[in-house]
Design a protein around this motif. Structure first.
Motif, PDB file in Angstrom:
ATOM      1  N   THR A  32     -66.381  27.740 -42.892  1.00  0.00           N
ATOM      2  CA  THR A  32     -66.235  28.288 -44.234  1.00  0.00           C
ATOM      3  C   THR A  32     -66.182  29.810 -44.104  1.00  0.00           C
ATOM      4  O   THR A  32     -66.531  30.351 -43.054  1.00  0.00           O
ATOM      5  N   PRO A  33     -65.763  30.506 -45.152  1.00  0.00           N
ATOM      6  CA  PRO A  33     -65.737  31.972 -45.065  1.00  0.00           C
ATOM      7  C   PRO A  33     -67.120  32.577 -44.785  1.00  0.00           C
ATOM      8  O   PRO A  33     -67.234  33.570 -44.062  1.00  0.00           O
ATOM      9  N   GLU A  34     -68.169  31.967 -45.338  1.00  0.00           N
ATOM     10  CA  GLU A  34     -69.514  32.466 -45.074  1.00  0.00           C
ATOM     11  C   GLU A  34     -69.890  32.275 -43.599  1.00  0.00           C
ATOM     12  O   GLU A  34     -70.521  33.135 -42.991  1.00  0.00           O
ATOM     13  N   ASP A  45     -64.309  23.933 -38.182  1.00  0.00           N
ATOM     14  CA  ASP A  45     -63.759  24.118 -39.525  1.00  0.00           C
ATOM     15  C   ASP A  45     -64.713  25.011 -40.314  1.00  0.00           C
ATOM     16  O   ASP A  45     -65.467  24.543 -41.172  1.00  0.00           O
TER      17      ASP A  45
END
Length: 91
Positions: A40-42, A38
């Motif tokens: 994160t965009p980072e 899952d």
């Protein structure tokens, strides 16, 4: 050790090195390219940068391996030529 045997040994070692040198970078690309569960965009951006860097290292390593293979083949051809060469007859 004769020149032909030395060239043969060097050629075989260079070919062996050319076959084994891309193995570690290939495993690094395989391990790095596994996605997060899952992210994160980072994390996605960092993952993409890591994969791109690993692929560049693999490409450089493959080019070095190709150069080593060519040198190894040249050494093997040189060994063959030295072994098959006929001595010159002097009058």
């Amino acid at each position: 050790m004769s020149r032909s045997r030395l060239a043969l040994s060097v050629g075989v070692l260079l070919l062996l090195a050319s076959c084994l040198s891309p193995c570690l970078p290939l495993l690094q690309v395989a391990g790095t390219s596994l996605p997060y569960q899952d992210p994160t965009p980072e994390m996605l951006q960092q993952h993409a940068a890591n994969v791109a860097a690993a692929e560049r290292r693999l490409a450089v390593c493959v080019l070095v391996a190709a150069a080593l293979a060519l040198l190894g083949l040249a050494a093997l051809v040189l060994a063959y030529v030295w072994r098959r060469r006929r001595p010159t007859m002097s009058a």
